[in-house]
Write a protein that holds these residues in place. Structure first.
Motif, PDB file in Angstrom:
ATOM      1  N   PRO A  25       0.847  -1.206   0.000  1.00  0.00           N
ATOM      2  CA  PRO A  25       0.000   0.000   0.000  1.00  0.00           C
ATOM      3  C   PRO A  25       0.881   1.255   0.000  1.00  0.00           C
ATOM      4  O   PRO A  25       2.064   1.205   0.363  1.00  0.00           O
ATOM      5  N   PRO A  26       0.300   2.392  -0.380  1.00  0.00           N
ATOM      6  CA  PRO A  26       1.078   3.634  -0.410  1.00  0.00           C
ATOM      7  C   PRO A  26       1.772   3.925   0.922  1.00  0.00           C
ATOM      8  O   PRO A  26       1.181   3.809   1.991  1.00  0.00           O
ATOM      9  N   HIS A  27       3.042   4.294   0.802  1.00  0.00           N
ATOM     10  CA  HIS A  27       3.858   4.638   1.958  1.00  0.00           C
ATOM     11  C   HIS A  27       4.989   5.531   1.481  1.00  0.00           C
ATOM     12  O   HIS A  27       5.143   5.771   0.290  1.00  0.00           O
ATOM     13  N   ILE A  28       5.766   6.031   2.414  1.00  0.00           N
ATOM     14  CA  ILE A  28       6.890   6.916   2.081  1.00  0.00           C
ATOM     15  C   ILE A  28       8.094   6.512   2.917  1.00  0.00           C
ATOM     16  O   ILE A  28       7.952   6.122   4.071  1.00  0.00           O
ATOM     17  N   HIS A  29       9.254   6.567   2.279  1.00  0.00           N
ATOM     18  CA  HIS A  29      10.517   6.371   2.978  1.00  0.00           C
ATOM     19  C   HIS A  29      11.114   7.745   3.240  1.00  0.00           C
ATOM     20  O   HIS A  29      10.997   8.641   2.397  1.00  0.00           O
ATOM     21  N   VAL A  30      11.736   7.903   4.387  1.00  0.00           N
ATOM     22  CA  VAL A  30      12.426   9.138   4.723  1.00  0.00           C
ATOM     23  C   VAL A  30      13.888   8.774   4.951  1.00  0.00           C
ATOM     24  O   VAL A  30      14.189   7.876   5.745  1.00  0.00           O
ATOM     25  N   ILE A  31      14.774   9.478   4.241  1.00  0.00           N
ATOM     26  CA  ILE A  31      16.198   9.158   4.310  1.00  0.00           C
ATOM     27  C   ILE A  31      16.993  10.426   4.599  1.00  0.00           C
ATOM     28  O   ILE A  31      16.740  11.476   3.995  1.00  0.00           O
ATOM     29  N   LYS A  32      17.939  10.293   5.505  1.00  0.00           N
ATOM     30  CA  LYS A  32      18.907  11.355   5.783  1.00  0.00           C
ATOM     31  C   LYS A  32      20.133  10.696   6.392  1.00  0.00           C
ATOM     32  O   LYS A  32      20.008   9.860   7.296  1.00  0.00           O
ATOM     33  N   ASP A  33      21.293  11.064   5.889  1.00  0.00           N
ATOM     34  CA  ASP A  33      22.563  10.549   6.421  1.00  0.00           C
ATOM     35  C   ASP A  33      22.592   9.019   6.472  1.00  0.00           C
ATOM     36  O   ASP A  33      23.020   8.432   7.458  1.00  0.00           O
ATOM     37  N   HIS A  34      22.082   8.386   5.418  1.00  0.00           N
ATOM     38  CA  HIS A  34      22.069   6.922   5.281  1.00  0.00           C
ATOM     39  C   HIS A  34      21.183   6.221   6.308  1.00  0.00           C
ATOM     40  O   HIS A  34      21.324   5.030   6.550  1.00  0.00           O
ATOM     41  N   ILE A  35      20.289   6.966   6.927  1.00  0.00           N
ATOM     42  CA  ILE A  35      19.298   6.393   7.847  1.00  0.00           C
ATOM     43  C   ILE A  35      17.965   6.402   7.117  1.00  0.00           C
ATOM     44  O   ILE A  35      17.615   7.368   6.442  1.00  0.00           O
ATOM     45  N   ASP A  36      17.198   5.331   7.257  1.00  0.00           N
ATOM     46  CA  ASP A  36      15.953   5.165   6.514  1.00  0.00           C
ATOM     47  C   ASP A  36      14.834   4.761   7.469  1.00  0.00           C
ATOM     48  O   ASP A  36      15.039   3.930   8.355  1.00  0.00           O
ATOM     49  N   ALA A  37      13.686   5.372   7.285  1.00  0.00           N
ATOM     50  CA  ALA A  37      12.473   4.955   7.989  1.00  0.00           C
ATOM     51  C   ALA A  37      11.349   4.906   6.961  1.00  0.00           C
ATOM     52  O   ALA A  37      11.371   5.623   5.961  1.00  0.00           O
ATOM     53  N   LYS A  38      10.395   4.052   7.212  1.00  0.00           N
ATOM     54  CA  LYS A  38       9.252   3.881   6.308  1.00  0.00           C
ATOM     55  C   LYS A  38       7.980   4.143   7.101  1.00  0.00           C
ATOM     56  O   LYS A  38       7.825   3.657   8.223  1.00  0.00           O
ATOM     57  N   PHE A  39       7.079   4.911   6.483  1.00  0.00           N
ATOM     58  CA  PHE A  39       5.823   5.273   7.129  1.00  0.00           C
ATOM     59  C   PHE A  39       4.655   4.891   6.233  1.00  0.00           C
ATOM     60  O   PHE A  39       4.646   5.211   5.041  1.00  0.00           O
ATOM     61  N   TRP A  40       3.663   4.220   6.821  1.00  0.00           N
ATOM     62  CA  TRP A  40       2.397   3.974   6.134  1.00  0.00           C
ATOM     63  C   TRP A  40       1.622   5.291   6.115  1.00  0.00           C
ATOM     64  O   TRP A  40       1.718   6.089   7.052  1.00  0.00           O
ATOM     65  N   LEU A  41       0.819   5.493   5.078  1.00  0.00           N
ATOM     66  CA  LEU A  41       0.040   6.730   4.960  1.00  0.00           C
ATOM     67  C   LEU A  41      -1.363   6.602   5.522  1.00  0.00           C
ATOM     68  O   LEU A  41      -1.948   7.599   5.945  1.00  0.00           O
ATOM     69  N   TRP A  42      -1.919   5.391   5.509  1.00  0.00           N
ATOM     70  CA  TRP A  42      -3.318   5.192   5.898  1.00  0.00           C
ATOM     71  C   TRP A  42      -3.451   4.007   6.831  1.00  0.00           C
ATOM     72  O   TRP A  42      -2.679   3.076   6.693  1.00  0.00           O
ATOM     73  N   PRO A  43      -4.432   3.967   7.703  1.00  0.00           N
ATOM     74  CA  PRO A  43      -5.460   4.982   7.935  1.00  0.00           C
ATOM     75  C   PRO A  43      -4.897   6.231   8.610  1.00  0.00           C
ATOM     76  O   PRO A  43      -5.414   7.323   8.415  1.00  0.00           O
ATOM     77  N   ASP A  44      -3.861   6.087   9.393  1.00  0.00           N
ATOM     78  CA  ASP A  44      -3.141   7.216   9.967  1.00  0.00           C
ATOM     79  C   ASP A  44      -1.679   7.051   9.589  1.00  0.00           C
ATOM     80  O   ASP A  44      -1.215   5.920   9.369  1.00  0.00           O
ATOM     81  N   VAL A  45      -0.950   8.142   9.534  1.00  0.00           N
ATOM     82  CA  VAL A  45       0.486   8.038   9.298  1.00  0.00           C
ATOM     83  C   VAL A  45       1.087   7.294  10.487  1.00  0.00           C
ATOM     84  O   VAL A  45       0.879   7.672  11.639  1.00  0.00           O
ATOM     85  N   SER A  46       1.798   6.201  10.178  1.00  0.00           N
ATOM     86  CA  SER A  46       2.382   5.397  11.246  1.00  0.00           C
ATOM     87  C   SER A  46       3.707   4.809  10.781  1.00  0.00           C
ATOM     88  O   SER A  46       3.921   4.566   9.589  1.00  0.00           O
ATOM     89  N   LEU A  47       4.577   4.574  11.721  1.00  0.00           N
ATOM     90  CA  LEU A  47       5.900   4.047  11.438  1.00  0.00           C
ATOM     91  C   LEU A  47       5.817   2.567  11.087  1.00  0.00           C
ATOM     92  O   LEU A  47       5.279   1.765  11.844  1.00  0.00           O
ATOM     93  N   ALA A  48       6.350   2.200   9.919  1.00  0.00           N
ATOM     94  CA  ALA A  48       6.409   0.792   9.502  1.00  0.00           C
ATOM     95  C   ALA A  48       7.728   0.169   9.946  1.00  0.00           C
ATOM     96  O   ALA A  48       7.747  -0.952  10.426  1.00  0.00           O
ATOM     97  N   TYR A  49       8.831   0.886   9.744  1.00  0.00           N
ATOM     98  CA  TYR A  49      10.123   0.452  10.281  1.00  0.00           C
ATOM     99  C   TYR A  49      11.041   1.657  10.388  1.00  0.00           C
ATOM    100  O   TYR A  49      10.821   2.687   9.756  1.00  0.00           O
ATOM    101  N   ASN A  50      12.051   1.504  11.197  1.00  0.00           N
ATOM    102  CA  ASN A  50      12.996   2.577  11.457  1.00  0.00           C
ATOM    103  C   ASN A  50      14.383   1.968  11.563  1.00  0.00           C
ATOM    104  O   ASN A  50      14.597   1.051  12.348  1.00  0.00           O
TER     105      ASN A  50
END
Length: 84
Positions: A25-50
């Protein structure tokens, strides 16, 4: 190819061209300084992994993603050819 949807204060908000088969399902990865986290968008924005952000940073990222959720979802749908 990793489409970057937007950047904010050195963070890249992106998704990967290969998001699984079947596609996740739709989600977004956030990356900075070789660190990655993934967030689900629905039903609420929530952390998938960090993979290294501290809890304070994760808490700061969630409202940024919430504010851009429509933009992220449109970029996802445009890239993967999915209907709104």
């Amino acid at each position: 190819m990793s489409p970057v949807v937007f950047r904010h204060r050195g963070y890249r908000f992106l998704f990967y061209a290969n998001e699984g088969t079947p596609r996740e399902p739709p989600h977004i990865h956030v990356i900075k300084d070789h660190i990655d986290a993934k967030f689900w968008l629905w039903p609420d924005v929530s952390l998938a992994y960090n993979d290294g952000f501290d809890a304070r940073i994760v808490r700061k990222l969630i409202p940024i993603i919430e504010a851009q959720r429509g933009t992220i979802e449109r970029a996802w749908n445009d890239f993967f050819g999915e209907a709104d």
